[in-house]
Design an enzyme around this catalytic site. Sequence first.
Site, PDB file in Angstrom:
ATOM      1  N   GLY A 208      44.030  44.338  41.578  1.00  0.00           N
ATOM      2  CA  GLY A 208      43.572  43.761  40.453  1.00  0.00           C
ATOM      3  C   GLY A 208      44.500  43.216  39.559  1.00  0.00           C
TER       4      GLY A 208
ATOM      5  N   ALA B 174      45.900  44.759  36.930  1.00  0.00           N
ATOM      6  CA  ALA B 174      46.920  45.964  36.612  1.00  0.00           C
ATOM      7  C   ALA B 174      47.817  46.140  38.033  1.00  0.00           C
ATOM      8  CB  ALA B 174      46.274  47.218  36.472  1.00  0.00           C
TER       9      ALA B 174
ATOM     10  N   PHE C 247      34.434  36.887  19.953  1.00  0.00           N
ATOM     11  CA  PHE C 247      34.204  37.770  20.661  1.00  0.00           C
ATOM     12  C   PHE C 247      33.622  39.003  20.076  1.00  0.00           C
ATOM     13  CE2 PHE C 247      34.109  38.753  25.302  1.00  0.00           C
ATOM     14  CZ  PHE C 247      34.099  37.446  25.869  1.00  0.00           C
TER      15      PHE C 247
ATOM     16  N   ASP D 216      36.707  55.260  43.725  1.00  0.00           N
ATOM     17  CA  ASP D 216      37.336  55.864  44.533  1.00  0.00           C
ATOM     18  C   ASP D 216      38.580  56.548  44.194  1.00  0.00           C
ATOM     19  OD1 ASP D 216      35.450  54.807  46.190  1.00  0.00           O
ATOM     20  OD2 ASP D 216      36.792  53.264  47.139  1.00  0.00           O
TER      21      ASP D 216
ATOM     22  N   GLN E  78      30.120  51.955  29.365  1.00  0.00           N
ATOM     23  CA  GLN E  78      29.785  50.846  28.630  1.00  0.00           C
ATOM     24  C   GLN E  78      28.627  49.895  29.102  1.00  0.00           C
ATOM     25  OE1 GLN E  78      32.384  47.128  27.613  1.00  0.00           O
ATOM     26  NE2 GLN E  78      32.055  48.193  25.794  1.00  0.00           N
TER      27      GLN E  78
ATOM     28  N   HIS F  16      26.636  46.290  28.864  1.00  0.00           N
ATOM     29  CA  HIS F  16      26.943  45.002  28.323  1.00  0.00           C
ATOM     30  C   HIS F  16      25.572  44.559  27.875  1.00  0.00           C
ATOM     31  CE1 HIS F  16      28.104  40.898  27.944  1.00  0.00           C
ATOM     32  NE2 HIS F  16      29.343  41.013  28.153  1.00  0.00           N
TER      33      HIS F  16
ATOM     34  N   LEU G  27      26.770  39.583  35.194  1.00  0.00           N
ATOM     35  CA  LEU G  27      27.017  39.294  33.884  1.00  0.00           C
ATOM     36  C   LEU G  27      26.755  37.768  33.171  1.00  0.00           C
ATOM     37  CD1 LEU G  27      28.269  40.952  31.687  1.00  0.00           C
ATOM     38  CD2 LEU G  27      30.574  39.679  32.130  1.00  0.00           C
TER      39      LEU G  27
ATOM     40  N   GLU H   4      29.870  37.552  27.325  1.00  0.00           N
ATOM     41  CA  GLU H   4      29.840  37.509  25.856  1.00  0.00           C
ATOM     42  C   GLU H   4      30.200  36.254  25.153  1.00  0.00           C
ATOM     43  OE1 GLU H   4      30.548  41.460  24.068  1.00  0.00           O
ATOM     44  OE2 GLU H   4      32.012  40.422  22.899  1.00  0.00           O
TER      45      GLU H   4
ATOM     46  N   ARG I 104      29.682  45.832  21.687  1.00  0.00           N
ATOM     47  CA  ARG I 104      28.725  46.012  22.678  1.00  0.00           C
ATOM     48  C   ARG I 104      27.579  47.254  22.644  1.00  0.00           C
ATOM     49  NH1 ARG I 104      32.649  44.067  27.594  1.00  0.00           N
ATOM     50  NH2 ARG I 104      32.670  41.851  26.567  1.00  0.00           N
TER      51      ARG I 104
ATOM     52  N   HIS J 291      28.573  48.248  32.825  1.00  0.00           N
ATOM     53  CA  HIS J 291      29.549  47.288  32.720  1.00  0.00           C
ATOM     54  C   HIS J 291      31.161  47.810  32.683  1.00  0.00           C
ATOM     55  CE1 HIS J 291      31.474  43.475  32.092  1.00  0.00           C
ATOM     56  NE2 HIS J 291      32.057  43.707  31.035  1.00  0.00           N
TER      57      HIS J 291
ATOM     58  N   ARG K 173      34.487  49.869  24.342  1.00  0.00           N
ATOM     59  CA  ARG K 173      35.581  48.815  24.383  1.00  0.00           C
ATOM     60  C   ARG K 173      35.169  47.642  23.675  1.00  0.00           C
ATOM     61  NH1 ARG K 173      36.543  44.569  27.861  1.00  0.00           N
ATOM     62  NH2 ARG K 173      35.184  44.862  29.493  1.00  0.00           N
TER      63      ARG K 173
ATOM     64  N   SER L  55      40.148  44.508  27.893  1.00  0.00           N
ATOM     65  CA  SER L  55      40.306  45.197  28.904  1.00  0.00           C
ATOM     66  C   SER L  55      41.265  44.452  30.064  1.00  0.00           C
ATOM     67  CB  SER L  55      38.817  45.222  29.871  1.00  0.00           C
ATOM     68  OG  SER L  55      38.951  45.947  30.925  1.00  0.00           O
TER      69      SER L  55
HETATM   70  C1  LIG Z   1      31.718  40.632  35.690  1.00  0.00           C
HETATM   71  C2  LIG Z   1      32.539  41.334  34.667  1.00  0.00           C
HETATM   72  C3  LIG Z   1      33.251  40.414  33.660  1.00  0.00           C
HETATM   73  C4  LIG Z   1      34.423  41.036  32.884  1.00  0.00           C
HETATM   74  N1  LIG Z   1      34.866  40.247  32.000  1.00  0.00           N
HETATM   75  C5  LIG Z   1      35.905  40.596  31.256  1.00  0.00           C
HETATM   76  C6  LIG Z   1      36.470  39.767  30.212  1.00  0.00           C
HETATM   77  O1  LIG Z   1      35.918  38.508  30.060  1.00  0.00           O
HETATM   78  N2  LIG Z   1      37.228  40.019  29.313  1.00  0.00           N
HETATM   79  C7  LIG Z   1      37.990  41.482  29.597  1.00  0.00           C
HETATM   80  O2  LIG Z   1      38.712  41.788  28.901  1.00  0.00           O
HETATM   81  N3  LIG Z   1      37.397  42.234  30.425  1.00  0.00           N
HETATM   82  C8  LIG Z   1      36.469  41.734  31.450  1.00  0.00           C
HETATM   83  N4  LIG Z   1      35.802  42.552  32.215  1.00  0.00           N
HETATM   84  C9  LIG Z   1      36.589  44.000  32.558  1.00  0.00           C
HETATM   85  C10 LIG Z   1      37.818  43.676  33.401  1.00  0.00           C
HETATM   86  O3  LIG Z   1      37.693  42.614  34.188  1.00  0.00           O
HETATM   87  C11 LIG Z   1      38.290  44.848  34.357  1.00  0.00           C
HETATM   88  O4  LIG Z   1      38.210  45.964  33.490  1.00  0.00           O
HETATM   89  C12 LIG Z   1      39.684  44.726  34.651  1.00  0.00           C
HETATM   90  O5  LIG Z   1      39.760  43.487  35.234  1.00  0.00           O
HETATM   91  C13 LIG Z   1      40.029  45.745  35.511  1.00  0.00           C
HETATM   92  O6  LIG Z   1      41.154  45.428  36.300  1.00  0.00           O
HETATM   93  P1  LIG Z   1      41.908  46.565  37.297  1.00  0.00           P
HETATM   94  O7  LIG Z   1      43.272  45.931  37.753  1.00  0.00           O
HETATM   95  O8  LIG Z   1      42.125  47.668  36.678  1.00  0.00           O
HETATM   96  O9  LIG Z   1      40.821  46.781  38.385  1.00  0.00           O
HETATM   97  P2  LIG Z   1      40.066  45.704  39.446  1.00  0.00           P
HETATM   98  O10 LIG Z   1      40.227  44.436  39.460  1.00  0.00           O
HETATM   99  O11 LIG Z   1      38.746  46.203  39.416  1.00  0.00           O
HETATM  100  O12 LIG Z   1      40.627  46.132  40.765  1.00  0.00           O
HETATM  101  C14 LIG Z   1      40.634  47.461  41.436  1.00  0.00           C
HETATM  102  C15 LIG Z   1      41.519  47.242  42.927  1.00  0.00           C
HETATM  103  O13 LIG Z   1      41.464  48.523  43.429  1.00  0.00           O
HETATM  104  C16 LIG Z   1      41.204  48.501  44.938  1.00  0.00           C
HETATM  105  N5  LIG Z   1      40.556  49.677  45.424  1.00  0.00           N
HETATM  106  C17 LIG Z   1      39.662  50.376  44.762  1.00  0.00           C
HETATM  107  N6  LIG Z   1      39.115  51.521  45.455  1.00  0.00           N
HETATM  108  C18 LIG Z   1      40.189  51.584  46.728  1.00  0.00           C
HETATM  109  C19 LIG Z   1      40.375  52.272  47.809  1.00  0.00           C
HETATM  110  N7  LIG Z   1      39.559  53.279  47.865  1.00  0.00           N
HETATM  111  N8  LIG Z   1      41.369  51.939  48.517  1.00  0.00           N
HETATM  112  C20 LIG Z   1      42.197  50.793  48.374  1.00  0.00           C
HETATM  113  N9  LIG Z   1      41.861  50.087  47.236  1.00  0.00           N
HETATM  114  C21 LIG Z   1      41.120  50.229  46.535  1.00  0.00           C
HETATM  115  C22 LIG Z   1      40.332  47.378  44.988  1.00  0.00           C
HETATM  116  O14 LIG Z   1      40.591  46.899  46.325  1.00  0.00           O
HETATM  117  C23 LIG Z   1      40.761  46.370  43.877  1.00  0.00           C
HETATM  118  O15 LIG Z   1      42.038  45.715  44.381  1.00  0.00           O
HETATM  119  C24 LIG Z   1      34.862  42.384  33.075  1.00  0.00           C
HETATM  120  C25 LIG Z   1      34.372  42.979  34.142  1.00  0.00           C
HETATM  121  C26 LIG Z   1      33.378  42.628  34.877  1.00  0.00           C
HETATM  122  C27 LIG Z   1      32.586  43.552  35.908  1.00  0.00           C
END
Ligand SMILES: Cc1cc2nc3c(=O)[nH]c(=O)nc-3n(C[C@H](O)[C@H](O)[C@H](O)COP(=O)(O)OP(=O)(O)OC[C@H]3O[C@@H](n4cnc5c(N)ncnc54)[C@H](O)[C@@H]3O)c2cc1C
Length: 569
Positions: A12, A14, A114, A210, A229, A231, A241, A244, A275, A341, A383, A388
Amino acid sequence: MIKHDIIIVGSGLAGMQAALEVCKDFDTAIITKVYPSRSHSGAAQGGIAASLGNASEDSWEDHMYDTVKGSDFFSDQDAVEIMVKDAPGVIRKMEHFGCVFSRTEKGLIAQRWFGGHSKQRACYAADRTGHALLHVLHEQTFKHAKNIKIYSEWYLMSLIVKDGICRGMVVYNIQKGKLEVMQAKTIIFCTGGYGRAYKITSNAFASTGDGIVAAYHAGLPLQDMEFVQFHPTGLFAQGILISEAARGEGGHLVNGKGERFMEKYASAKMELAPRDIVSRSEQTEINEGRGIDGKDYLHIDLRHLGKEKIIERLPQVRQLGIDFLGLDLIDDPLPIQPTAHYSMGGIPTDSDGHVLSDEKGTKVTGLFAAGECSCVSVHGANRLGTNSLLEALVFGERAGKAALTFTQNAEFHDVNEQEESNKVKNKVEAILNSNGKESINDIRNELKENMTTNCGIYRSKDQLEICLKKLNDLKARFKKGKITDKGFVFNSELIEFIELGNMLEFSEIIARGALRREESRGAHARTDFQKRDDDKWLNHTLAFKKDGEIEFRFKPVVITKHQPEERKY
Ligand SMILES: Cc1cc2nc3c(=O)[nH]c(=O)nc-3n(C[C@H](O)[C@H](O)[C@H](O)COP(=O)(O)OP(=O)(O)OC[C@H]3O[C@@H](n4cnc5c(N)ncnc54)[C@H](O)[C@@H]3O)c2cc1C
């Protein structure tokens, strides 16, 4: 054994941000269970916060105060300060990577309102902000394809930590049906959130926690898991979703009597209160019989915004209404309800992403975490929207930088390949060879129902005890879970089985943490302890796995600039 200097789990925002920091100097790999651009970050809609001041005067100080107040004074303020100061820089970096942010008439990055923010500071790409950001980062990984090997559709099974040192992990190559042991000098966890344990949820199928459970099984604590949280605007019955941004652009929330009910609960901020407050207000309206036609949903009404604005600013939200409910919000209000959420809790880290193994701040050698799976903690008990994506980019980058420095003097540590592989193999074989009769779909559905009903927006001792009892029953049934696909190649049933086990495990930590915390703060609302209690509970929760039970310890919240005060909107 597969070896890389640095392995990142999760692609993702991060994970990819961290990879780009380290890949020029080190042999880097990413493993991800879904194709990178399917990571949940891509589903983010509304925006990403930064005090650019393009819409009105703004400052990092204001962004910091709003975030701390939004967190119900439970965030670590040193980490919040870092995040809000770094925010404009990461936005510019994304812009230079080619992110197609929406623009003002003068050509500046546009910013919208927001919830909980006192300034108009959400940068956005229509209502597809996460999609735009995820794709530019994915493109950048192609640019560095020589240095970043992506293992797509590989599944993390276990993390190997011994004597305070992270050594490697065991992974399942889904396509080949093979277990592999991976060794690295440095591992960075970016595995996302855990909202799938709830019945009504906005989260993607992959958000099953996981990574956090792998860390927990490796002896590491999980922090503040009781804070989940909700939403305010999930599409009724679906949870999908409705960003917001819809309220940021001026949408109204309306009850069955046609009232804009937020007037009663947050008269100054109305629909744009944080929220936790808006979701609770909705739930109260529904519980007291003021849902639409007395049912358990309310309306979000955008008709007054007009067709042109809706099409320009909220095209995806509009399409979701059309696709899933057959309603076009240009002409109709949409039925909504609160949806699970975001996971405030996770793997404890310092502000450079080092994973911490106890309440004293002892670092785990060679292990970092960032994004939603981590708890740094910038969001505290609640949050604010748009913080995020920001957290994922800022702390993904910081974890990458710290990992780069660390790896310069790091070495590979011993891994007993056979032993680690066998542990996982035995577990998998036990699942595949089981002749259990319990349906895992039933168990999953009952888990979700249980968490939503008994550990949802409102909680009480009685409900939480019911929740825990049910979880116990479900865990016992899970041991007799049925699996029909006995092969090991692309066995999605097996993966779902393992994910369900993870959800059962962390759900108990959420519920036990919620039962212990006898106060109401942010997203954790106890009907039997309705007040925040700073004397007793201004402490982060750490949950450890001890002899099959959960042991709780605490560590203080870091307060620098803002003393806790009553939270009014
Ligand atoms: C519908 C929705 C809308 C949102 N809108 C906003 C917004 O407008 N603004 C905002 O700030 N935040 C928003 N958020 C929150 C934000 O999107 C997330 O918190 C953020 O993108 C998380 O990023 P990440 O890189 O931590 O994880 P993610 O993007 O969730 O990525 C997780 C990664 O881990 C990998 N992974 C997980 N388990 C395993 C495993 N067992 N083995 C191998 N790989 C694994 C997955 O394949 C994936 O690549 C939203 C969330 C949702 C659900």
